[in-house]
Design an enzyme around this catalytic site. Structure first.
Site, PDB file in Angstrom:
ATOM      1  N   CYS A 113       0.713  -1.112   0.026  1.00  8.17           N
ATOM      2  CA  CYS A 113       0.054   0.096   0.072  1.00  8.17           C
ATOM      3  C   CYS A 113       0.919   1.379  -0.012  1.00  8.17           C
ATOM      4  CB  CYS A 113      -1.168   0.279   1.228  1.00  8.17           C
ATOM      5  SG  CYS A 113      -1.873  -1.455   1.280  1.00  8.17           S
ATOM      6  N   HIS A 253      -3.501   6.882   3.079  1.00  5.75           N
ATOM      7  CA  HIS A 253      -3.879   5.580   2.807  1.00  5.75           C
ATOM      8  C   HIS A 253      -5.118   5.037   3.236  1.00  5.75           C
ATOM      9  CE1 HIS A 253      -4.142   1.449   1.270  1.00  5.75           C
ATOM     10  NE2 HIS A 253      -3.910   0.945   2.638  1.00  5.75           N
ATOM     11  N   ASN A 283     -10.038  -0.586   0.669  1.00  3.90           N
ATOM     12  CA  ASN A 283      -8.687  -0.476   0.555  1.00  3.90           C
ATOM     13  C   ASN A 283      -7.949  -0.889  -0.826  1.00  3.90           C
ATOM     14  OD1 ASN A 283      -5.915  -0.868   0.760  1.00  3.90           O
ATOM     15  ND2 ASN A 283      -6.059  -1.677   2.737  1.00  3.90           N
TER      16      ASN A 283
HETATM   17  N1  ACO Z   1     -17.797  -9.317  10.057  1.00  7.30           N
HETATM   18  C1  ACO Z   1     -17.924  -9.932  11.195  1.00  7.30           C
HETATM   19  N2  ACO Z   1     -17.137 -10.173  12.235  1.00  7.30           N
HETATM   20  C2  ACO Z   1     -15.897 -10.276  11.792  1.00  7.30           C
HETATM   21  C3  ACO Z   1     -15.436  -9.735  10.501  1.00  7.30           C
HETATM   22  C4  ACO Z   1     -16.558  -9.593   9.510  1.00  7.30           C
HETATM   23  N3  ACO Z   1     -16.085  -9.180   8.403  1.00  7.30           N
HETATM   24  N4  ACO Z   1     -14.189  -9.984  10.629  1.00  7.30           N
HETATM   25  C5  ACO Z   1     -13.770 -10.189  11.620  1.00  7.30           C
HETATM   26  N5  ACO Z   1     -14.978 -10.560  12.420  1.00  7.30           N
HETATM   27  C6  ACO Z   1     -14.765 -10.877  13.850  1.00  7.30           C
HETATM   28  C7  ACO Z   1     -13.635 -11.522  14.397  1.00  7.30           C
HETATM   29  O1  ACO Z   1     -13.457 -12.900  14.062  1.00  7.30           O
HETATM   30  C8  ACO Z   1     -13.633 -11.401  15.906  1.00  7.30           C
HETATM   31  O2  ACO Z   1     -14.345 -12.155  16.393  1.00  7.30           O
HETATM   32  P1  ACO Z   1     -14.049 -12.862  17.803  1.00  7.30           P
HETATM   33  O3  ACO Z   1     -13.722 -11.836  18.679  1.00  7.30           O
HETATM   34  O4  ACO Z   1     -15.111 -13.943  17.888  1.00  7.30           O
HETATM   35  O5  ACO Z   1     -12.637 -13.631  17.358  1.00  7.30           O
HETATM   36  C9  ACO Z   1     -14.344  -9.828  15.845  1.00  7.30           C
HETATM   37  O6  ACO Z   1     -14.866  -9.624  14.555  1.00  7.30           O
HETATM   38  C10 ACO Z   1     -13.308  -8.906  16.318  1.00  7.30           C
HETATM   39  O7  ACO Z   1     -11.978  -8.988  15.461  1.00  7.30           O
HETATM   40  P2  ACO Z   1     -11.124  -8.038  15.514  1.00  7.30           P
HETATM   41  O8  ACO Z   1      -9.963  -8.347  14.565  1.00  7.30           O
HETATM   42  O9  ACO Z   1     -10.699  -7.792  16.951  1.00  7.30           O
HETATM   43  O10 ACO Z   1     -11.690  -6.766  15.065  1.00  7.30           O
HETATM   44  P3  ACO Z   1     -10.960  -5.422  14.752  1.00  7.30           P
HETATM   45  O11 ACO Z   1     -11.915  -4.055  15.469  1.00  7.30           O
HETATM   46  O12 ACO Z   1      -9.639  -5.219  14.932  1.00  7.30           O
HETATM   47  O13 ACO Z   1     -11.271  -5.013  13.087  1.00  7.30           O
HETATM   48  C11 ACO Z   1     -10.123  -5.087  11.144  1.00  7.30           C
HETATM   49  C12 ACO Z   1     -10.643  -5.876  12.175  1.00  7.30           C
HETATM   50  C13 ACO Z   1     -11.179  -4.164  10.515  1.00  7.30           C
HETATM   51  C14 ACO Z   1      -9.493  -5.946  10.146  1.00  7.30           C
HETATM   52  C15 ACO Z   1      -9.244  -4.320  11.719  1.00  7.30           C
HETATM   53  O14 ACO Z   1      -8.158  -4.890  12.620  1.00  7.30           O
HETATM   54  C16 ACO Z   1      -8.187  -3.364  10.851  1.00  7.30           C
HETATM   55  O15 ACO Z   1      -8.782  -2.586   9.811  1.00  7.30           O
HETATM   56  N6  ACO Z   1      -6.758  -3.710  10.596  1.00  7.30           N
HETATM   57  C17 ACO Z   1      -6.057  -3.280   9.683  1.00  7.30           C
HETATM   58  C18 ACO Z   1      -6.158  -3.789   8.397  1.00  7.30           C
HETATM   59  C19 ACO Z   1      -5.299  -3.032   7.244  1.00  7.30           C
HETATM   60  O16 ACO Z   1      -5.407  -1.797   7.106  1.00  7.30           O
HETATM   61  N7  ACO Z   1      -4.945  -3.836   6.230  1.00  7.30           N
HETATM   62  C20 ACO Z   1      -4.361  -3.488   5.105  1.00  7.30           C
HETATM   63  C21 ACO Z   1      -2.963  -2.939   5.354  1.00  7.30           C
HETATM   64  S1  ACO Z   1      -2.404  -2.278   3.945  1.00  7.30           S
HETATM   65  C22 ACO Z   1      -2.011  -3.312   2.821  1.00  7.30           C
HETATM   66  O17 ACO Z   1      -0.718  -3.644   2.747  1.00  7.30           O
HETATM   67  C23 ACO Z   1      -2.983  -4.269   1.768  1.00  7.30           C
END
Ligand code: ACO
Length: 334
Positions: A113, A253, A283
């Site tokens: 990214c 980003h 993203n």
């Molecule tokens: N729908 C419903 N529930 C979900 C989903 C979904 N799509 N995805 C995850 N969950 C659940 C998980 O399983 C978890 O359940 P559990 O507690 O029973 O295990 C719960 O939701 C909470 O999960 P978390 O990972 O704590 O959720 P969080 O608030 O951290 O949000 C997210 C997850 C959106 C992925 C966040 O961590 C994030 O944005 N991280 C950064 C991701 C990012 O920016 N990636 C790209 C980087 S750039 C690149 O190089 C491509």
């Protein structure tokens, strides 16, 4: 050593829209979860027969038109992508051929990214040194092609698109003031596509185990992103001798609205100064920043004379930012 800046921008988004309601039918998720955790409402998807070079060429045509130059005036083409059409030839070579940019040097750049920031930082050096005059930098990704649509942790986050910029000489005192680039390979495992390279070539096993799709430790990436987004923006402002009060717009980003809001709050910038379009596109990896930039320029939000900070973070792990004084004539009205 002359001033270098962005003299043209362009973007291309595939027509097909994938909404949160569509995803609700594919995995155990909800519109409410996706919107509150990420801010994303819909994203664009390429068709089965479309690839990164197709999107890149369309964005590039627009950027060349906006710069008022023709493809044969390009000396360099850099395509930043983690979803090239194929391992080789480079997607930049495919783009060069289709643009008819016969005299341009070409290469791909892999910084996930942060790829577009690494790309403009690299291209600007050649122009500043007088080696080249015009460079095209494209950020393009078709993440839908490497997304596991049975994995709710990742499939709700990504979209496809391309953004492009033409770089060239600009009036003294404007253009790029500073760059800040960084990497931390110890976090590489947090966000990766495991198979398909020389470590784990494609086999029936790798396909069966879905190792050609993105895997991610979302929580760790989130913490990393909040930290480096603010730190890199601060560092690049310091190098430019500017204060946060001097910033007219920040183009970050577009991974997650919570990452942006948290980092911007820590930076002490007002949210009105932040360009956000992730609600419509998700993203798009290396395309996110140039697409957001192009939209802000075309709608007349970013205007000649504005101080702009571009800041990215992503797989690798990598990060990067730049401060530039905008030189293009104002294009539209807000
Ligand atoms: N729908 C419903 N529930 C979900 C989903 C979904 N799509 N995805 C995850 N969950 C659940 C998980 O399983 C978890 O359940 P559990 O507690 O029973 O295990 C719960 O939701 C909470 O999960 P978390 O990972 O704590 O959720 P969080 O608030 O951290 O949000 C997210 C997850 C959106 C992925 C966040 O961590 C994030 O944005 N991280 C950064 C991701 C990012 O920016 N990636 C790209 C980087 S750039 C690149 O190089 C491509």
């Amino acid at each position: 050593m002359g001033a270098v800046g962005i003299i043209g921008t362009g973007a291309y988004l595939p027509e097909k829209v994938l909404t949160n309601a569509d995803l609700e039918k594919m995995v155990d998720t909800s519109d409410e979860w996706i919107v509150t955790r990420t801010g994303i409402r819909e994203r664009r998807m390429v068709g089965e027969n479309e690839a990164s070079s197709d999107l890149a060429v369309k964005a590039a045509h627009q950027a060349l038109q906006s710069a008022g130059i023709t493809a044969d005036q390009l000396d360099l083409i850099i395509v930043a992508t983690v979803t090239p059409d194929m391992s080789f030839p480079a997607t930049a070579c495919l783009v060069q051929d289709r643009l008819g940019a016969g005299k341009a040097a070409t290469f791909d750049l892999s910084a996930a990214c942060t790829g577009f920031i690494y790309g403009i930082a690299t291209a600007s050096q050649f122009i500043q040194n007088g080696v080249y005059r015009h460079a095209l930098v494209v950020g393009v990704d078709c993440l839908s092609k490497i997304t596991d649509f049975t994995d709710r942790n990742t499939c709700v986050l990504f979209g496809d698109g391309a953004g492009a910029a033409v770089l060239g000489p600009v009036e003294e005192g404007s253009g790029f003031y500073s760059f800040d680039l960084g990497g931390d390979g110890s976090g590489g495992h947090l966000l990766k596509q495991s198979a398909g390279g020389s470590r784990m070539p494609a086999t029936q096993e790798t396909v069966k185990n879905r190792l050609h799709s993105i895997s991610m430790n979302g929580r760790e990436v989130f913490k990393f992103a909040v930290r480096v987004l603010g730190a890199s923006a601060e560092e690049t402002l310091k190098k430019a001798g500017l204060q946060k009060e001097d910033v007219d717009y920040l183009v970050p980003h577009q991974a997650n609205i919570r990452i942006i809001e948290t980092a911007v709050k820590r930076l002490g910038l007002s949210q009105e100064k932040v360009i956000v379009n992730l609600d419509r596109y998700g993203n798009m990896s290396s395309a996110s920043i140039p697409v957001a930039l192009d939209e802000a320029v075309r709608t007349g939000k970013i205007r000649k004379g504005d101080n702009i900070v571009l800041v990215g973070f992503g797989g690798g792990m990598t990060w990067g930012s730049t401060v530039l004084k905008w030189t293009m004539e104002t294009q539209g009205e807000v």
